[in-house]
Design a protein around this motif. Structure first.
Motif, PDB file in Angstrom:
ATOM      1  N   GLN A  67     -48.629  88.977 -41.635  1.00  0.00           N
ATOM      2  CA  GLN A  67     -49.060  88.788 -40.171  1.00  0.00           C
ATOM      3  C   GLN A  67     -48.225  87.692 -39.499  1.00  0.00           C
ATOM      4  OE1 GLN A  67     -51.467  89.911 -37.632  1.00  0.00           O
ATOM      5  NE2 GLN A  67     -51.575  91.722 -39.178  1.00  0.00           N
ATOM      6  N   ARG A  92     -45.456  88.476 -36.690  1.00  0.00           N
ATOM      7  CA  ARG A  92     -45.526  87.990 -35.209  1.00  0.00           C
ATOM      8  C   ARG A  92     -44.370  87.062 -35.099  1.00  0.00           C
ATOM      9  NH1 ARG A  92     -50.563  89.044 -32.931  1.00  0.00           N
ATOM     10  NH2 ARG A  92     -52.057  90.042 -34.708  1.00  0.00           N
ATOM     11  N   ARG A 133     -41.454  89.158 -34.287  1.00  0.00           N
ATOM     12  CA  ARG A 133     -41.480  89.709 -32.883  1.00  0.00           C
ATOM     13  C   ARG A 133     -41.111  88.719 -31.761  1.00  0.00           C
ATOM     14  NH1 ARG A 133     -46.755  93.508 -31.837  1.00  0.00           N
ATOM     15  NH2 ARG A 133     -45.711  94.596 -33.741  1.00  0.00           N
TER      16      ARG A 133
END
Length: 257
Positions: free
Chosen positions: A56, A60, A63
């Motif tokens: 995760q 993230r 991103r």
């Protein structure tokens, strides 16, 4: 002189240099912000939780980084096709490899991706701690990598691999290096399909032989599209030949990037 043939203005050239520094600096900041925490948490968290948190954080963080490139560095990315893979279960995701940005772009959209990384990157202080926490796989031992990938696939992960083994030499004039059999071996051992990705860049920026300090030609455009999905192979040699022929045929088409 024809307007289309004019060299870029001095101001735009300065912007390209600044964008290069901002882009590389943002990547360093994203990675270094997570690495100390990942290093501390890795031995403390139970395996499943550490694996989930590590993946995760990478998704993230990358991103966010892609957002910085879009906002400040005149980069245009079409990655929406990757979203269709998020909930499609375990598979080997095989992509061509024109740039250092490839793995960053792919993992920024997939929450359960596992990359196969060079041992030197796994030991790198910038990437190593986060990669180990996400249970990424080292490529310095083929048998060990195949067994590790089979374990991750059985736990539901999606393994991202670049069958060329390194960035393409001479992209875009030469769109593909010869492929290794590692993709076929992993998919065969785990009995999972192989989903191909076609990565297209508007320039060879950060490709093989492109120095980090050489500025890009902006705007930089990249498109990643879904290619053919192959059933789990039975013959690694024959499948590798088929996969290479497929990539060459797809990359011979005019690039939409």
């Amino acid at each position: 002189m024809n307007a289309m043939a004019r060299p870029p203005s001095l101001l735009w050239s300065v912007y390209e240099h600044v964008a290069m520094v901002v882009g590389l600096g943002a990547l360093a900041v994203v990675c270094l912000s997570w690495s100390p925490l990942a290093l501390a948490l890795y031995p403390l968290l139970p395996g499943p939780l550490g694996r989930w948190l590590g993946r995760q954080a990478i998704m993230r963080g990358f991103r966010l980084y892609v957002g910085v490139l879009r906002l400040l560095c005149a980069c245009r990315f079409d990655l929406t096709a990757l979203d269709a893979l998020r909930d499609q279960g375990p598979m080997v995701i095989a992509a061509n490899h024109p740039s250092l940005l490839d793995a960053v772009l792919i993992t920024s959209r997939l929450p359960n991706a596992v990359c196969i990384m060079k041992a030197s990157l796994m030991d790198n202080p910038l990437f190593g701690a986060g990669a180990r926490m996400a249970r990424y796989v080292r490529n310095d031992n083929l048998l060990g990598a195949v067994l590790s990938c089979r374990r991750e696939l059985r736990q539901g992960a999606q393994v991202v691999i670049f069958p060329e083994g390194t960035r393409t030499q001479g992209y875009p004039a030469n769109p593909l290096n010869p492929l290794s059999r590692s993709t076929a071996l992993m998919a065969t051992r785990a009995a999972v399909p192989v989903q191909t990705l076609i990565i297209e860049f508007s320039s060879p920026y950060l490709g093989k032989g492109w120095p980090l300090w050489r500025k890009p030609s902006l705007p930089l455009t990249c498109r990643i599209r879904l290619g053919k999905r192959f059933e789990a192979p039975r013959d690694a040699r024959a499948f590798t030949t088929e996969l290479e022929a497929y990539f060459r045929a797809e990359l011979a088409q005019p690039s939409m990037a």
